[in-house]
Design an enzyme around this catalytic site. Structure first.
Site, short mmCIF file in Angstrom:
data_model
loop_
_atom_site.label_atom_id
_atom_site.label_comp_id
_atom_site.label_asym_id
_atom_site.label_seq_id
_atom_site.Cartn_x
_atom_site.Cartn_y
_atom_site.Cartn_z
N GLU A 439 0.84 -1.21 0.00
CA GLU A 439 0.00 0.00 0.00
C GLU A 439 0.87 1.26 0.00
O GLU A 439 0.51 2.29 0.57
CB GLU A 439 -0.96 -0.05 1.20
CG GLU A 439 -2.21 0.82 1.11
CD GLU A 439 -2.97 0.68 -0.21
OE1 GLU A 439 -3.28 -0.46 -0.60
OE2 GLU A 439 -3.25 1.72 -0.82
C1 LIG Z 1 2.78 -9.71 0.85
C2 LIG Z 1 2.42 -8.69 -0.18
C3 LIG Z 1 1.10 -8.41 -0.45
C4 LIG Z 1 0.76 -7.49 -1.45
N1 LIG Z 1 -0.56 -7.31 -1.80
C5 LIG Z 1 -0.85 -6.62 -2.93
C6 LIG Z 1 -2.18 -6.61 -3.46
O1 LIG Z 1 -3.10 -7.18 -2.87
N2 LIG Z 1 -2.40 -5.97 -4.63
C7 LIG Z 1 -1.41 -5.33 -5.30
O2 LIG Z 1 -1.67 -4.79 -6.37
N3 LIG Z 1 -0.14 -5.30 -4.83
C8 LIG Z 1 0.16 -5.94 -3.65
N4 LIG Z 1 1.45 -5.96 -3.19
C9 LIG Z 1 2.47 -5.20 -3.88
C10 LIG Z 1 2.98 -4.01 -3.08
O3 LIG Z 1 2.02 -3.01 -3.03
C11 LIG Z 1 4.31 -3.57 -3.70
O4 LIG Z 1 5.26 -4.56 -3.36
C12 LIG Z 1 4.76 -2.22 -3.23
O5 LIG Z 1 3.91 -1.21 -3.72
C13 LIG Z 1 6.19 -1.89 -3.64
O6 LIG Z 1 6.40 -2.15 -5.00
P1 LIG Z 1 7.65 -3.07 -5.43
O7 LIG Z 1 7.63 -4.29 -4.59
O8 LIG Z 1 7.63 -3.22 -6.88
O9 LIG Z 1 8.91 -2.23 -4.98
P2 LIG Z 1 9.63 -1.10 -5.87
O10 LIG Z 1 8.61 -0.16 -6.39
O11 LIG Z 1 10.54 -1.76 -6.83
O12 LIG Z 1 10.49 -0.36 -4.75
C14 LIG Z 1 11.79 -0.80 -4.32
C15 LIG Z 1 12.35 0.28 -3.40
O13 LIG Z 1 12.50 1.49 -4.13
C16 LIG Z 1 11.84 2.55 -3.47
N5 LIG Z 1 11.30 3.49 -4.46
C17 LIG Z 1 10.58 3.24 -5.56
N6 LIG Z 1 10.26 4.39 -6.18
C18 LIG Z 1 10.78 5.39 -5.44
C19 LIG Z 1 10.80 6.81 -5.54
N7 LIG Z 1 10.16 7.44 -6.52
N8 LIG Z 1 11.46 7.51 -4.59
C20 LIG Z 1 12.06 6.89 -3.56
N9 LIG Z 1 12.06 5.55 -3.41
C21 LIG Z 1 11.44 4.82 -4.34
C22 LIG Z 1 10.75 1.89 -2.63
O14 LIG Z 1 10.39 2.69 -1.52
C23 LIG Z 1 11.44 0.59 -2.21
O15 LIG Z 1 12.22 0.81 -1.07
C24 LIG Z 1 1.79 -6.81 -2.15
C25 LIG Z 1 3.13 -7.08 -1.84
C26 LIG Z 1 3.45 -8.02 -0.91
C27 LIG Z 1 4.91 -8.32 -0.65
#
Ligand SMILES: Cc1cc2nc3c(=O)[nH]c(=O)nc-3n(C[C@H](O)[C@H](O)[C@H](O)COP(=O)(O)OP(=O)(O)OC[C@H]3O[C@@H](n4cnc5c(N)ncnc54)[C@H](O)[C@@H]3O)c2cc1C
Length: 593
Positions: A439
């Site tokens: 989220e």
């Molecule tokens: C157990 C679990 C349940 C989930 N449930 C759902 C669900 O029901 N539906 C759904 O759609 N998704 C779901 N998610 C996905 C979740 O919302 C994402 O994992 C999350 O939004 C982060 O995206 P990412 O994992 O791709 O990380 P990334 O976006 O790749 O981020 C990696 C790192 O980079 C940082 N970062 C990225 N962009 C920036 C920026 N502009 N400035 C500074 N820092 C930045 C982030 O803060 C993080 O530390 C779930 C994830 C998990 C692990």
């Protein structure tokens, strides 16, 4: 491992004495949301959380959800618990009465959600995700879609999911690639979504997926994403379930925590395209998602409060039970329960005072959410909306970050047994870890706070919030020695918070990278300060009510003083990180890491 007991009295105190809850029952549509109703609902929900959900928490962690042949079987007991949950009407608590809901305000439903999350975080995500899906449909879907789906979802016989994330599109949803091709009255959806919470399971008759996808002619980026309803089973005109749709769970993730919550890889359209229905207008999907974001982010912030409470209860139980070492400064040579040792007490006080501050702040946000939604006076409504918008990233990210520290302390209090799974302390730490990630990560929340919430109005809302806190500090000052200590500490922190806010506003447009480098410290600073505001209110309320139960209210005064003396001084370090630390963050180039 100790049995969990929902802290009903603490929750009612926070809601009734530290927020403007009394004003909620004056709002149109919420006339029944009185203090007496909150008493009754909390009492009954607490029993359900303690008796039905909490006992499944540890076995669910050990067993986890099981995938086989595109089906997911929830951990033992979860499907039956969900059946009872729906039958008892808990799923419909905050739902619109037009669709069979009970129409209670967020002020009550958010606190009740805290109970589900504390009792069993994995379980709680099932109704939480359904609530998010309901809200998106409620605000944006056509009457026909609402008529088809909302009654069953509000009741809980059908659950909902949010399908946003794809392998290449996480924080940055502009990179969503799933496709939606028009076909008569509906669309054919194809693509892969990952990390979908409760995307497949055996607890409900049908699963209603809300899916972000692109139309063939959609513009690139965030302005080309649309929102679709994709049911697992198609629904006939008579409401009966029909054929299986072309959407399958191809695997579930093995993960650090929340093992009983299936985190699914969902494949849409392997056999020609899943049938989906457009929600609202084309290309406005992301905007529609934002509608439910305040609720969803508040919900995750409350998960932080809840898991911290669970860890605290476990730690208190262990600290009373474990006998080790003689008491320092005492004459008795016999070893004592570790709760007698000052360092254990310091950790318990730290956990408890922060939980109280976090809980109260999340309830303040919930009350503001209700006011912003239905306040009859347009100016008041606008003011409350600004308050909600400002508070949400703080509640989401600060509470979940603090939950890491609190669950860590829970393990520490157990010593070696904390590292051993059977006490449960380790599970709380593992389960808490996801809350700062999904989220919107803490980093993303902090960017939202400094950009959309702080800089966009030139710091006006921040100033108003800090002025509100200053007024609370001065009220606390009239409440004896504890009040004076809390007021002094809070006023000192507020000065630094104002300076940090001014710095952030000044940097944001000209030096955005410097501002971004200080964003997370700024968010934590604001969380700590607003937690202090809640502790100032706690001093006033506890002083006024003390005679009715001196021991209970003295404990509230003690935690407020601890917070003032141990948490509020951290603001000065955070202020330095915000205003003076940005340069060093950016000193090295990529190759130097
Ligand atoms: C157990 C679990 C349940 C989930 N449930 C759902 C669900 O029901 N539906 C759904 O759609 N998704 C779901 N998610 C996905 C979740 O919302 C994402 O994992 C999350 O939004 C982060 O995206 P990412 O994992 O791709 O990380 P990334 O976006 O790749 O981020 C990696 C790192 O980079 C940082 N970062 C990225 N962009 C920036 C920026 N502009 N400035 C500074 N820092 C930045 C982030 O803060 C993080 O530390 C779930 C994830 C998990 C692990």
């Amino acid at each position: 491992m100790t049995a969990f007991a929902t802290p009903v009295r603490d929750m009612l105190f926070a809601l009734k004495s530290l927020t403007d809850f009394d004003q909620v029952a004056r709002l149109p549509g919420y006339e029944e949301a009185t203090a007496e109703l909150a008493d009754a609902v909390f009492e009954e929900a607490g029993k359900f959380a303690n008796g039905v959900l909490a006992p499944l928490n540890q076995p669910g962690d050990v067993q986890g959800a099981q995938w086989s042949d595109y089906q997911v079987k929830a951990a033992d007991g979860f499907a039956e618990a969900y059946r009872q949950f729906v039958e008892a009407g808990w799923n419909s608590l905050g739902g619109d009465t037009a669709f069979g809901g009970q129409g209670l305000p967020a002020a009550i439903s958010v606190a009740v959600n805290e109970m589900w999350c504390a009792a069993n975080l994995s379980y709680s995500l099932l109704p939480l995700l359904t609530q998010g899906a309901i809200e998106s449909l409620h605000h944006h879907a056509s009457d026909a879609l609402k008529a088809t789906y909302l009654h069953k979802m509000v009741e809980g016989v059908w659950t909902g999911t949010m399908n946003l994330t794809e392998p290449q599109a996480g924080s940055d949803l502009s990179q969503v690639r799933s496709k939606a091709v028009p076909e008569g009255e509906h669309y054919r959806i194809s693509g892969q979504k990952i990390f979908i919470t409760w995307g497949e399971h055996d607890c409900a008759e049908n699963i209603i997926h809300l899916v972000l996808a692109r139309l063939p002619d959609a513009p690139a980026g965030v302005k080309g994403i649309s929102l679709f309803v994709v049911p697992k089973y198609l629904v006939g005109a008579d409401g009966a379930l029909g054929a299986r749709n072309d959407v399958r769970c191809v695997s579930i993730e093995h993960k650090l925590g929340i093992h009983a919550s299936p985190t699914c890889v969902m494949q849409f359209g392997e056999q020609g395209g899943a049938i989906g229905y457009l929600v609202g207008e084309p290309n406005r999907g992301l905007e529609y998602m934002f509608t439910m974001m305040n609720h969803a982010r508040l919900g995750v912030g409350v998960e932080g409060v809840a898991i911290a409470e669970r860890a605290y209860q476990q730690a208190v139980w262990y600290a009373r039970d474990r006998v080790q070492s003689r008491e320092l400064g005492g004459s008795n040579p016999a070893p004592v329960a570790i709760i007698r040792h000052p360092d254990i007490r310091r950790m318990l006080m730290s956990m408890r005072s922060q939980i109280e501050a976090m809980r109260a702040l999340s309830y303040v946000a919930a009350v503001a959410l209700d006011m912003a939604a239905v306040h009859p006076d347009a100016a008041a409504q606008k003011q409350q909306q600004a308050l909600v918008d400002f508070l949400i990233p703080i509640v989401k990210a600060w509470s979940t970050e603090q939950a890491q520290e609190i669950t860590y302390l829970g393990v520490q209090i157990h010593g070696g047994m904390g590292f051993i799974e059977e006490t449960g302390a380790a599970q709380f730490m593992r389960d808490a870890r996801i809350t700062t990630i999904y989220e919107g990560t803490t980093g993303i929340q902090a960017l939202d706070l400094i950009g959309r919430k702080l800089a966009r109005d030139g710091g006006a809302t921040a100033r108003a919030v800090l002025a509100m806190a200053a007024a609370d500090a001065e009220k606390a000052r009239t409440c004896g020695e504890t009040g004076a200590r809390v007021a002094d500490a809070l006023q000192a922190a507020l000065k630094l918070a104002q300076q940090s806010s001014d710095w952030m506003v000044a940097q944001f447009s000209g030096q955005p990278r410097a501002a971004a480098a200080g964003a997370v410290p700024y968010l934590k600073l604001m969380g700590t300060v607003l937690g202090g505001m809640m502790m100032a209110r706690q001093v006033v309320a506890a002083t006024l009510q003390r005679d009715s139960d001196p021991a209970w209210f003295d404990a509230k005064l003690a935690t407020a003083r601890f917070y003032a003396e141990h948490s509020l001084p951290l603001v000065s370090g955070l202020h330095v990180q915000v205003t003076g630390g940005a340069d060093s963050v950016l000193l090295m180039d990529d190759a130097q890491f």
